[in-house]
Design a protein around this motif. Structure first.
Motif, PDB file in Angstrom:
ATOM      1  N   ALA A 111       0.842  -1.207   0.000  1.00  0.00           N
ATOM      2  CA  ALA A 111       0.000   0.000   0.000  1.00  0.00           C
ATOM      3  C   ALA A 111       0.875   1.254   0.000  1.00  0.00           C
ATOM      4  N   GLN A 114       2.400   2.090  -3.385  1.00  0.00           N
ATOM      5  CA  GLN A 114       1.485   2.807  -4.297  1.00  0.00           C
ATOM      6  C   GLN A 114       1.249   4.239  -3.838  1.00  0.00           C
ATOM      7  N   THR A 281      -6.186   1.386  -0.345  1.00  0.00           N
ATOM      8  CA  THR A 281      -5.232   0.471  -0.976  1.00  0.00           C
ATOM      9  C   THR A 281      -4.774  -0.579   0.030  1.00  0.00           C
ATOM     10  N   THR A 350      -0.376  -1.530 -11.044  1.00  0.00           N
ATOM     11  CA  THR A 350      -0.703  -0.141 -10.688  1.00  0.00           C
ATOM     12  C   THR A 350       0.290   0.818 -11.352  1.00  0.00           C
ATOM     13  N   GLU A 356      -2.011  -5.213  -7.782  1.00  0.00           N
ATOM     14  CA  GLU A 356      -3.036  -5.094  -6.751  1.00  0.00           C
ATOM     15  C   GLU A 356      -4.185  -6.050  -7.064  1.00  0.00           C
TER      16      GLU A 356
END
Ligand SMILES: Cc1cc2nc3c(=O)[nH]c(=O)nc-3n(C[C@H](O)[C@H](O)[C@H](O)COP(=O)(O)OP(=O)(O)OC[C@H]3O[C@@H](n4cnc5c(N)ncnc54)[C@H](O)[C@@H]3O)c2cc1C
Length: 513
Positions: A111, A114, A281, A350, A356
C-alpha cells in the motif's frame, strides 16, 4: 538472502526494549513472557516455514528493486502469480497457527509503495525513495512490521479534527527540522508487543482541516514515547487449549506521546487528499490476505469436524445430514477462497508498478467470510455434539480418582481411542467455543474493515454502468445484434472500454494445502 530462524527472530526481539504491559504487568522481555508466547511462536513459524525447501516456491520471492530473494511477507507483488502464491502461503501458515500476522507487513509495504508513488507524482516529494530504502533494510534484516492503522476514533460521528480528545486519532503535533513528533492512540494492533517496527497509517479519508492527521510513518517498537497495552496472545498456559496455548495473537493498544520520527521514515506528512487512497489500498491488499488466512482456519474446522463425526462412531458418507453439513462447510470455505483466486487473476498492475488484487473480488471474499464465520462455527458445533464444551478439564485425564469414571463417556467409536476423541473435542472447543474461538469470529467480521466498509468498496468498484449499457444495447438493437461480444466482468472495467480477462500463463502448480 538473510532468512532468520524462529530462534533468530526471538533473539532479535531481545535487542529491543519496548514499553509493554500485559494484564497490568510491565513486560521485561516480550520474547520470554509466557502470556505472549503463542504470538511469538506463530510469527516464528513464518521464519522457519520459509527456510524449508518444499515451501520455497511460495514463501520466497525476488524483490525487483534489489534482485534479492526475500520472505514473501516483506515483498512487493508484481503479478498474478505473486498473489496466488501469497494466498497459498497465508493459507498454509494459518492451518498451522490460526493467525501468523506477518503478512500484514507485506500489505503495508504494497500500500505504501502505491501511495508514496502517488504523492510524489503530485507533490514532488521523495517519499517513494525513502520507502524503498527502508523496505530494503526491512528485507535485509528479515523484520516483521505491524500495522497501526485503526485509531481510537472517539465519537464516530465526528471528524478527527472535531474530536473533544484530539488524541483519538494519531496526528502530527510538531514539525522539526529533522523530523516530526506524533501523538494519539491506535486502538487495535495485532502482535504489537512482538514486532520489530510499526507502520503508522491513517485509518480514513481526511479533509483539509484534518491535515495533521494525514500521517504515515514507521517507528521502531521501542521508540521513546510509545506505550503498548496488550492482551495475552491466545490462551497461554491453559491445558485445555491444545491449539491456542501454542499459537494465537495478542492485540495491543498503541499510545503515542510525542514520538519522534525522523524524515527518512515519514511517508505522508499532511497530504490529506491522499489519505483515502492509502487507507483503501491497504484495505484491498489486506482483505485479499484475510481470505487466505480464514481459509486456513476453515481447513482446521473441516478436518476437526470430520474427525469428530468419526469419533462419534458415525460415517458421514452414510448419514445424509452429516454429509450435507460437511459439504456446506466446504462450500463456504472454498467459495470465499475462490474469490481470493479471482481477485488474483483479475488483479492489475498499478501506476507504481506493483500488482493489486481486484477490489470487487477481494472485498466480496472478505464479506463472504465475515458473514459465514458464524455458520462455520455452527456447523462444526452441530456435527460434534455438546461434548466439546462439557468435557472435563485435562487434569482429569490423569487423575486416578476420575479417569476410569470418564472412560465410558470417552468411549464411542471403537476405531478412535478416547484420548484422540478428547483431543479433537478440545480442538473444536478451542477454535469455536472458547474466547480464542470468538476472537476468530470478531477478527473475521472487523479485521481489515467492518462489513459496511466492504460493501461500500464493492458498490464503488463494481461496473454497474456496464451492465446497464448491456441491457440498453439489448433493448435498442435486439438480442445480441452488433453486440461487442464481451460481457464485462468485475474488475475489467476501464476508461476506454472493457477488456476480456487477461490470459495467464501460470505454470502448473500444486496446491499447498
Ligand atoms: C482481532 C482484530 C485484529 C485487528 N488487527 C488490526 C491491526 O493489526 N491493525 C489495525 O490497524 N487494525 C486492526 N484491527 C482493527 C479493524 O480494522 C477494525 O476493528 C475495523 O476497521 C473496525 O473499526 P472499529 O473496531 O473501530 O469499529 P467501528 O468503526 O467503531 O465500527 C463499529 C460499527 O459502527 C459502524 N460505524 C462506524 N463508524 C460509523 C459512522 N461514521 N457512521 C455509521 N456507522 C459507523 C461500523 O459500520 C460498525 O458496524 C483489528 C481488529 C480485530 C477485531
Amino acid at each position: 538472502m538473510n532468512l532468520m530462524t524462529s530462534q533468530d527472530y526471538c533473539e532479535s526481539l531481545r535487542e529491543y526494549n519496548p514499553t509493554v504491559y500485559v494484564r497490568g504487568d510491565r513486560v521485561e522481555s516480550v520474547a520470554d513472557h509466557p502470556q505472549l508466547a503463542p504470538g511469538v511462536n506463530a510469527i516464528g513459524m513464518t521464519y522457519d516455514f520459509a527456510r524449508l525447501t518444499e515451501h520455497r516456491e511460495y514463501a520466497l520471492a525476488e524483490q525487483h528493486t534489489s534482485g534479492r530473494t526475500v520472505n514473501r511477507f516483506v515483498h512487493i507483488n508484481r503479478d498474478t502469480e505473486d498473489l496466488l502464491s501469497k494466498l497459498e502461503y497465508v493459507r498454509a501458515l494459518c492451518q498451522l497457527t490460526g493467525c501468523a500476522m506477518r503478512y500484514l507487513t507485506m500489505d503495508g509495504l504494497n500500500a505504501l509503495y502505491q501511495s508514496t508513488y502517488q504523492i510524489d507524482s503530485t507533490h514532488n516529494t521523495e517519499y517513494s525513495s525513502r520507502l524503498i530504502e527502508q523496505m530494503h533494510r526491512i528485507q535485509d534484516n528479515d523484520l516483521t512490521v505491524g500495522i497501526a492503522m485503526t485509531d481510537a476514533k472517539g465519537d464516530r460521528s465526528l471528524r478527527p479534527n472535531e474530536q473533544p480528545k484530539p488524541d483519538s486519532h494519531v496526528r502530527i503535533v510538531a514539525r522539526r527540522p529533522d523530523g516530526i513528533e506524533i501523538s494519539g492512540v491506535k486502538a487495535i494492533v495485532t502482535a504489537a508487543p512482538y514486532v520489530h517496527e510499526l507502520f503508522v497509517l491513517p485509518g480514513r479519508n481526511m479533509q483539509r482541516e484534518d491535515k495533521d492527521f494525514a500521517v504515515a510513518c514507521q517507528v521502531p517498537i521501542d521508540a521513546q514515547g510509545l506505550t503498548i497495552i496488550a492482551r495475552p496472545a491466545g490462551r497461554p498456559g491453559d491445558a485445555a487449549a491444545q491449539f491456542s496455548s501454542r499459537f494465537g495473537q495478542s492485540t495491543g493498544v498503541c499510545v503515542f506521546e510525542n514520538v519522534f520520527v525522523p524524515y527518512d521514515r515519514v511517508y505522508m506528512c499532511g497530504e490529506w487528499e491522499h489519505s483515502e487512497h492509502l487507507t483503501k489500498t491497504y484495505a484491498n491488499h489486506h482483505r485479499h490476505t484475510c481470505i487466505g488466512a480464514r481459509a486456513g482456519f476453515g481447513d482446521l474446522l473441516i478436518g476437526a469436524s470430520a474427525m469428530m463425526i468419526e469419533t462419534n462412531g458415525l460415517d458421514m458418507e452414510a448419514e445424509p445430514h452429516l454429509r450435507e453439513a460437511m459439504v456446506e462447510l466446504i462450500k463456504t470455505v472454498e467459495s470465499f477462497y475462490a474469490c481470493g483466486v479471482s481477485a488474483s487473476v483479475y488483479g492489475k498492475t498499478t501506476d507504481a508498478g506493483n500488482y493489486e488484487p481486484d477490489a470487487v473480488y477481494s472485498n466480496l471474499g472478505k464479506l463472504l467470510l465475515a458473514h459465514s464465520i458464524y455458520d462455520m462455527h455452527r456447523i462444526a458445533n452441530s456435527v460434534s455434539g455438546g461434548l466439546i464444551v462439557a468435557l472435563p478439564h485435562p487434569e482429569e485425564d490423569h487423575n486416578p480418582d476420575t479417569m476410569d469414571k470418564l472412560d465410558t463417556l470417552m468411549s464411542a467409536s471403537a476405531d478412535m481411542p478416547p484420548h484422540r476423541r478428547a483431543a479433537v473435542a478440545r480442538l473444536i472447543e478451542d477454535l469455536t467455543a472458547s474466547h480464542s474461538g470468538a476472537w476468530y469470529s470478531v477478527i473475521s467480521v472487523h479485521g481489515g474493515g467492518s462489513p459496511e466498509a466492504l460493501k461500500k468498496e464493492i458498490f464503488r468498484n463494481y461496473p454497474i454502468g456496464d451492465k446497464t449499457d448491456l441491457v440498453e444495447r439489448l433493448i435498442e438493437r435486439g438480442l445480441h445484434k452488433d453486440s461487442p461480444g464481451i460481457t464485462p466482468q468485475p474488475g475489467q472495467c476501464c476508461d476506454t472500454g472493457c477488456e476480456p480477462p487477461r490470459q495467464t500463463t501460470l505454470p502448473k502448480r500444486e496446491r499447498l494445502h
